[in-house]
Design a protein around this motif. Structure first.
Motif, PDB file in Angstrom:
ATOM      1  N   LEU A 245       0.804  -1.226   0.000  1.00 24.41           N
ATOM      2  CA  LEU A 245       0.000   0.000   0.000  1.00 24.41           C
ATOM      3  C   LEU A 245       0.833   1.271   0.000  1.00 24.41           C
ATOM      4  CD1 LEU A 245      -2.877  -0.911   2.444  1.00 24.41           C
ATOM      5  CD2 LEU A 245      -3.106  -0.292   0.052  1.00 24.41           C
ATOM      6  N   GLY A 246       1.990   1.223   0.593  1.00 22.13           N
ATOM      7  CA  GLY A 246       2.808   2.433   0.665  1.00 22.13           C
ATOM      8  C   GLY A 246       2.133   3.489   1.520  1.00 22.13           C
ATOM      9  N   ASP A 247       1.847   4.656   0.927  1.00 20.68           N
ATOM     10  CA  ASP A 247       1.265   5.779   1.668  1.00 20.68           C
ATOM     11  C   ASP A 247      -0.257   5.785   1.670  1.00 20.68           C
ATOM     12  OD1 ASP A 247       3.786   6.696   2.226  1.00 20.68           O
ATOM     13  OD2 ASP A 247       3.871   8.055   0.516  1.00 20.68           O
ATOM     14  N   ASP A 248      -0.867   4.744   1.182  1.00 23.06           N
ATOM     15  CA  ASP A 248      -2.332   4.678   1.111  1.00 23.06           C
ATOM     16  C   ASP A 248      -2.930   4.791   2.515  1.00 23.06           C
ATOM     17  OD1 ASP A 248      -5.051   3.290   1.005  1.00 23.06           O
ATOM     18  OD2 ASP A 248      -4.499   3.295  -1.105  1.00 23.06           O
ATOM     19  N   PRO A 249      -4.058   5.491   2.667  1.00 20.81           N
ATOM     20  CA  PRO A 249      -4.705   5.628   3.978  1.00 20.81           C
ATOM     21  C   PRO A 249      -5.108   4.287   4.618  1.00 20.81           C
ATOM     22  CG  PRO A 249      -5.638   7.199   2.427  1.00 20.81           C
ATOM     23  CD  PRO A 249      -4.711   6.324   1.649  1.00 20.81           C
ATOM     24  N   LEU A 250      -5.270   3.241   3.803  1.00 18.84           N
ATOM     25  CA  LEU A 250      -5.613   1.930   4.354  1.00 18.84           C
ATOM     26  C   LEU A 250      -4.512   1.358   5.236  1.00 18.84           C
ATOM     27  CD1 LEU A 250      -7.312   0.151   1.324  1.00 18.84           C
ATOM     28  CD2 LEU A 250      -8.400   0.950   3.414  1.00 18.84           C
ATOM     29  N   THR A 251      -3.308   1.874   5.086  1.00 22.55           N
ATOM     30  CA  THR A 251      -2.186   1.420   5.912  1.00 22.55           C
ATOM     31  C   THR A 251      -2.515   1.602   7.393  1.00 22.55           C
ATOM     32  OG1 THR A 251      -0.623   1.934   4.172  1.00 22.55           O
ATOM     33  CG2 THR A 251       0.263   1.769   6.379  1.00 22.55           C
ATOM     34  N   LYS A 252      -3.145   2.706   7.716  1.00 21.76           N
ATOM     35  CA  LYS A 252      -3.522   2.981   9.116  1.00 21.76           C
ATOM     36  C   LYS A 252      -4.465   1.899   9.633  1.00 21.76           C
ATOM     37  CE  LYS A 252      -5.719   6.410  12.049  1.00 21.76           C
ATOM     38  NZ  LYS A 252      -6.546   7.605  12.100  1.00 21.76           N
ATOM     39  N   ASP A 253      -5.430   1.503   8.823  1.00 22.59           N
ATOM     40  CA  ASP A 253      -6.376   0.456   9.224  1.00 22.59           C
ATOM     41  C   ASP A 253      -5.659  -0.873   9.461  1.00 22.59           C
ATOM     42  OD1 ASP A 253      -8.466   2.274   8.995  1.00 22.59           O
ATOM     43  OD2 ASP A 253      -8.938   1.684   6.947  1.00 22.59           O
ATOM     44  N   LEU A 254      -4.694  -1.177   8.601  1.00 25.10           N
ATOM     45  CA  LEU A 254      -3.937  -2.416   8.779  1.00 25.10           C
ATOM     46  C   LEU A 254      -3.109  -2.370  10.054  1.00 25.10           C
ATOM     47  CD1 LEU A 254      -2.833  -3.086   5.116  1.00 25.10           C
ATOM     48  CD2 LEU A 254      -4.391  -4.478   6.478  1.00 25.10           C
ATOM     49  N   ARG A 255      -2.564  -1.218  10.373  1.00 31.31           N
ATOM     50  CA  ARG A 255      -1.798  -1.072  11.618  1.00 31.31           C
ATOM     51  C   ARG A 255      -2.709  -1.285  12.841  1.00 31.31           C
ATOM     52  NH1 ARG A 255       3.300  -1.805  10.331  1.00 31.31           N
ATOM     53  NH2 ARG A 255       4.119  -0.304   8.852  1.00 31.31           N
ATOM     54  N   VAL A 256      -3.947  -0.811  12.736  1.00 29.69           N
ATOM     55  CA  VAL A 256      -4.913  -1.030  13.827  1.00 29.69           C
ATOM     56  C   VAL A 256      -5.169  -2.533  13.996  1.00 29.69           C
ATOM     57  CG1 VAL A 256      -7.350  -0.709  14.497  1.00 29.69           C
ATOM     58  CG2 VAL A 256      -6.003   1.237  13.675  1.00 29.69           C
ATOM     59  N   LEU A 257      -5.353  -3.238  12.876  1.00 32.43           N
ATOM     60  CA  LEU A 257      -5.555  -4.688  12.953  1.00 32.43           C
ATOM     61  C   LEU A 257      -4.364  -5.360  13.617  1.00 32.43           C
ATOM     62  CD1 LEU A 257      -7.030  -5.585   9.428  1.00 32.43           C
ATOM     63  CD2 LEU A 257      -8.260  -5.365  11.589  1.00 32.43           C
ATOM     64  N   SER A 258      -3.176  -4.952  13.248  1.00 28.87           N
ATOM     65  CA  SER A 258      -1.966  -5.545  13.817  1.00 28.87           C
ATOM     66  C   SER A 258      -1.885  -5.284  15.319  1.00 28.87           C
ATOM     67  CB  SER A 258      -0.728  -4.985  13.120  1.00 28.87           C
ATOM     68  OG  SER A 258       0.442  -5.536  13.676  1.00 28.87           O
ATOM     69  N   THR A 259      -2.207  -4.070  15.724  1.00 33.38           N
ATOM     70  CA  THR A 259      -2.177  -3.726  17.151  1.00 33.38           C
ATOM     71  C   THR A 259      -3.186  -4.564  17.930  1.00 33.38           C
ATOM     72  OG1 THR A 259      -1.451  -1.479  16.645  1.00 33.38           O
ATOM     73  CG2 THR A 259      -2.465  -1.834  18.804  1.00 33.38           C
ATOM     74  N   LEU A 260      -4.397  -4.685  17.387  1.00 32.89           N
ATOM     75  CA  LEU A 260      -5.414  -5.521  18.046  1.00 32.89           C
ATOM     76  C   LEU A 260      -4.937  -6.968  18.141  1.00 32.89           C
ATOM     77  CD1 LEU A 260      -8.739  -4.248  16.425  1.00 32.89           C
ATOM     78  CD2 LEU A 260      -8.115  -4.097  18.832  1.00 32.89           C
TER      79      LEU A 260
END
Length: 161
Positions: free
Chosen positions: A105-120
């Protein structure tokens, strides 16, 4: 015919106009091809990311199944260790797949959502470890282990879907 005559000048003007139009058409065609290639690249990348996210869902479901295997078959220490290792392997696969999707994704805003999944997801591991400890301390009673982690997977499952 002389190029200095009005007829010669008009023909020269028409030829020059045709050349300008031809060059503009060629430039437009090349630009359109470039845009199409960029769009194909973006669509292919998004497709790969969608596949990665779908795969995250499968990996997590397999990880939860490995937890159930720990509870149902973990009374024997060697089996318990085997299923616990499988559970941890799925945990590592999940995190690796998140990193792969983030890289795509690179700089795509979806990256933030994936980081949230990883944190959870990362936050669940200590809870499952505590559930395993409760399971072992209760003489391998699966109900105790299950109660210790009841419902902790729901938020992540909902966010993945």
């Amino acid at each position: 015919m002389s190029w200095n005559s009005i007829q010669g000048k008009l023909i020269g003007l028409v030829v020059a106009g045709c050349l300008v139009l031809a060059l503009a058409g060629i430039w437009g065609g090349l630009e359109q091809e470039s845009v199409i290639k960029r769009m194909e690249y973006v669509l292919n990348h998004k497709s790969e990311v969608n596949e990665s996210v779908d795969h995250l869902n499968v990996i997590f479901k397999v990880q939860v199944q490995e937890w159930k295997n720990v509870l149902l078959r973990g009374g024997n220490p060697s089996d318990g260790q085997k299923y616990w290792q499988a559970f941890n392997d799925q945990h590592a696969k999940f995190e690796a797949k998140v990193e792969e999707a983030v890289r795509l994704l690179g700089d795509d805003p979806l990256t933030k959502d994936l980081r949230v999944l990883s944190t959870l997801h990362t936050g669940l591991l200590p809870k499952y470890e505590a559930g395993r400890q409760a399971f072992e301390q209760a003489a391998f009673d699966p109900k105790v282990g299950d109660s210790a982690v009841k419902g902790i997977d729901r938020e992540l499952s909902q966010k993945i879907e």
